[in-house]
Write an enzyme that holds these catalytic residues in place. Structure first.
Site, PDB file in Angstrom:
ATOM      1  N   LYS A  92      69.496  21.762   1.134  1.00  7.95           N
ATOM      2  CA  LYS A  92      68.256  22.693   1.310  1.00  7.95           C
ATOM      3  C   LYS A  92      68.408  23.642   2.292  1.00  7.95           C
ATOM      4  CE  LYS A  92      63.524  21.281   2.495  1.00  7.95           C
ATOM      5  NZ  LYS A  92      62.641  20.241   2.681  1.00  7.95           N
ATOM      6  N   ARG A 155      70.459  16.434   1.751  1.00  8.83           N
ATOM      7  CA  ARG A 155      69.122  15.375   1.564  1.00  8.83           C
ATOM      8  C   ARG A 155      69.483  14.377   0.468  1.00  8.83           C
ATOM      9  NH1 ARG A 155      63.203  17.379   0.900  1.00  8.83           N
ATOM     10  NH2 ARG A 155      63.794  18.016  -1.040  1.00  8.83           N
ATOM     11  N   ASP A 231      53.582  18.697  -5.335  1.00  5.89           N
ATOM     12  CA  ASP A 231      54.987  18.820  -5.337  1.00  5.89           C
ATOM     13  C   ASP A 231      55.862  18.133  -4.257  1.00  5.89           C
ATOM     14  OD1 ASP A 231      53.440  21.217  -4.103  1.00  5.89           O
ATOM     15  OD2 ASP A 231      55.516  21.780  -3.376  1.00  5.89           O
TER      16      ASP A 231
HETATM   17  P1  AMP Z   1      57.121  23.251   0.833  1.00  4.33           P
HETATM   18  O1  AMP Z   1      56.016  23.948   1.330  1.00  4.33           O
HETATM   19  O2  AMP Z   1      58.515  23.387   1.837  1.00  4.33           O
HETATM   20  O3  AMP Z   1      57.038  22.102   0.142  1.00  4.33           O
HETATM   21  O4  AMP Z   1      57.757  24.387  -0.178  1.00  4.33           O
HETATM   22  C1  AMP Z   1      56.841  25.018  -1.386  1.00  4.33           C
HETATM   23  C2  AMP Z   1      57.548  25.906  -2.030  1.00  4.33           C
HETATM   24  O5  AMP Z   1      58.113  26.960  -1.757  1.00  4.33           O
HETATM   25  C3  AMP Z   1      58.934  25.389  -2.844  1.00  4.33           C
HETATM   26  O6  AMP Z   1      58.757  25.800  -4.182  1.00  4.33           O
HETATM   27  C4  AMP Z   1      60.181  25.777  -2.047  1.00  4.33           C
HETATM   28  O7  AMP Z   1      61.098  25.876  -2.508  1.00  4.33           O
HETATM   29  C5  AMP Z   1      59.372  27.054  -1.550  1.00  4.33           C
HETATM   30  N1  AMP Z   1      60.216  27.647  -0.675  1.00  4.33           N
HETATM   31  C6  AMP Z   1      59.860  27.389   0.901  1.00  4.33           C
HETATM   32  N2  AMP Z   1      60.528  27.963   1.519  1.00  4.33           N
HETATM   33  C7  AMP Z   1      61.403  28.961   1.075  1.00  4.33           C
HETATM   34  C8  AMP Z   1      62.275  29.780   1.345  1.00  4.33           C
HETATM   35  N3  AMP Z   1      62.528  30.121   2.610  1.00  4.33           N
HETATM   36  N4  AMP Z   1      63.016  30.576   0.413  1.00  4.33           N
HETATM   37  C9  AMP Z   1      62.638  30.342  -0.882  1.00  4.33           C
HETATM   38  N5  AMP Z   1      61.500  29.462  -1.276  1.00  4.33           N
HETATM   39  C10 AMP Z   1      61.065  28.842  -0.304  1.00  4.33           C
HETATM   40 MG    MG Z   2      58.085  20.881  -0.971  1.00  7.53          MG
END
Ligand code: AMP
Ligand code: MG
Length: 466
Positions: A92, A155, A231
């Site tokens: 990650k 992870r 998700d």
């Molecule tokens: P999360 O809020 O961490 O569950 O992420 C929600 C979505 O945003 C997922 O599809 C992640 O892969 C994407 N995402 C979060 N941070 C990044 C990042 N820095 N670059 C690309 N995608 C991201």
């Molecule tokens: Mg997520």
């Protein structure tokens, strides 16, 4: 979708989970090296790995996004662990993928260490969770409000299938793919569902029960996930995606720490109903598999979902009985006893973790510590009269086995992260990990880890900051 990591200029291993490496059948000594750091940064692929980024959709704060996917994660592959279980290994923060949208695909050291700590804390508490195998710094900055040290977390999950994975294929109107995915998930996580007359309905029920159990466990330790988007709900029933999560300090059911959760959608006390809502979104994806006739499918799925609440309530009160030392045959008054205690904590903003731990002392005849937690002990005294009468010889011991003395307290987490990110001092992080590995066992010299923040934690906020 196949994907590649972006090379890290100077990978450095800052933490390797030796016992987990062993459990996975890996060679900890070989990984605890520059070669290991290169693997965990994504610079070198382990033999046979065919890395990929997974597609998924999801409801984020209630709004449906048909395509999210691993925007900064890379599934390296699977291993069969020492117990014969199949586990995913995922990086990650290893760079952009086809799902990155506007993001940089990177992770900063702070959030990586946060996920490491919180996940291992949950594991220490015996709560199903993904785990951290390693953390590396990449040697390159990531740019958020300011430049921060870049890092990658490795992870381990019993799989990365999410409610959102099902939603992805359902939203594309591809029932054959949903079926393929469901068959795969059943085989991997719920093989007994195959024996049921309606395996897809049994699958829904099994996921429902795992989630009911999981959320009850969160509630028992005061865990707030913070972003229970669909998700971020794993089909396996593991806690996944540690972002702005935190443990409650003072008890208040409406507690929210996440800066992005302005409406309190994912507040502590909302978690059971949100889980049920998420399961309804999951059930929708399975409807064509549950019955070819849609009204009948809806009826069956609704009946299954209607049992979420009783499963959750049963798991919750069972756990609360042990937390309160109410052993022996369950009594109808137990529920009121549990709720009244929580109400008393809420009314006076008492520290949740300390309260249960001090109750065990009261069960042994020393009521002063618990009474001292209340500014006005009278409500406690009234409650305790009924409670004490319900206790048994073994109550205190049973209570201490489920009520942690050490949780990942917000101020300690912040201290550990800031020492690591600002001064490259990993000692507080290491120390906190050690403390949290055995959360039920009080040890000398660790009193500061059992205490709330000295100046209180009013206004404490967590950030997604990935
Ligand atoms: P999360 O809020 O961490 O569950 O992420 C929600 C979505 O945003 C997922 O599809 C992640 O892969 C994407 N995402 C979060 N941070 C990044 C990042 N820095 N670059 C690309 N995608 C991201
Ligand atoms: Mg997520």
């Amino acid at each position: 979708m196949s994907a590649q990591a972006e090379p890290a200029p100077a990978p450095r291993l800052v933490k390797l989970n030796l016992t987990l490496a062993q459990e996975l059948g890996l060679d900890p000594a070989a990984l605890d090296s520059p070669a290991g750091a290169a693997i965990f940064a994504g610079n070198v692929l382990p033999e046979g790995a065919l890395p990929l980024a997974q597609a998924y959709a999801g409801h984020q704060f209630g709004g449906f996004v048909p395509q999210l996917g691993d925007g900064r994660a890379l599934l390296l592959g699977e291993v069969i662990d020492r117990h014969g279980q199949r586990r995913d290994i995922q990086l990650k923060g290893s760079g952009r993928t086809a799902f990155s949208r506007g993001g940089d695909g990177k992770a900063a050291l702070g959030p990586v260490l946060r996920e490491y700590l919180l996940g291992e804390a949950m594991h220490g508490l015996g709560i199903p969770t993904t785990r951290a195998l390693a953390a590396v710094t990449t040697g390159a900055p990531v740019f958020r409000e300011r430049p921060l040290p870049g890092a990658v977390l490795t992870r381990i999950a019993s799989s990365h299938l999410r409610v959102g994975t099902f939603q992805f294929f359902a939203a594309r109107g591809d029932p054959a793919k949903v079926r393929q995915l469901a068959d795969y998930a059943i085989a991997r996580h719920y093989p007994v569902a195959l024996l049921a007359p309606n395996p897809y309905l049994a699958f829904l029920e099994a996921v429902r029960d795992r989630q009911a159990e999981l959320i009850a466990r969160w509630m028992h330790v005061g865990f707030i996930h913070g972003v229970m988007n669909t998700d971020n709900m794993a089909i396996s029933g593991e806690t996944i995606d540690y972002g702005p999560c935190a443990f409650l300090d003072r008890y208040h059911a409406q507690t929210v720490f996440s800066s992005i959760d302005r409406q309190g959608r994912y507040a502590y006390g909302q978690q059971p109903s949100i889980a049920r809502w998420n399961l309804a979104r999951f059930a929708e994806t399975l409807l064509p598999l549950i019955h070819e006739d849609q009204p009948q499918a809806i009826e069956l799925a609704t009946a299954a979902l209607d049992h979420f609440t009783d499963r959750y309530d049963a798991a919750w009160i069972n756990g609360m009985r042990t937390k309160l030392g109410l052993l022996g045959a369950p009594q109808t008054t137990d529920l009121a006893l549990a709720n009244d205690f929580l109400q008393a904590l809420e009314d006076q903003q008492v520290d949740f973790t300390l309260a249960f731990r001090h109750l065990a002392l009261a069960a042994q005849g020393n009521e002063e510590p618990i009474r001292a937690l209340f500014q006005h002990p009278a409500p406690y005294d009234r409650w305790a009269a009924g409670w004490l009468a319900r206790l048994m010889e073994q109550s205190a011991q049973a209570m201490n086995a489920v009520n942690p003395v050490y949780i990942a307290r917000n101020h300690q987490v912040e201290l550990a992260l800031s020492a690591a990110t600002e001064n490259q001092d990993f000692a507080p992080f290491e120390k906190l990990l050690t403390v949290l590995a055995a959360p039920f066992t009080e040890r000398p010299g660790l009193a500061e880890y059992a205490q709330p923040a000295p100046q209180g934690n009013a206004g404490y906020q967590t950030f997604c900051g990935t």
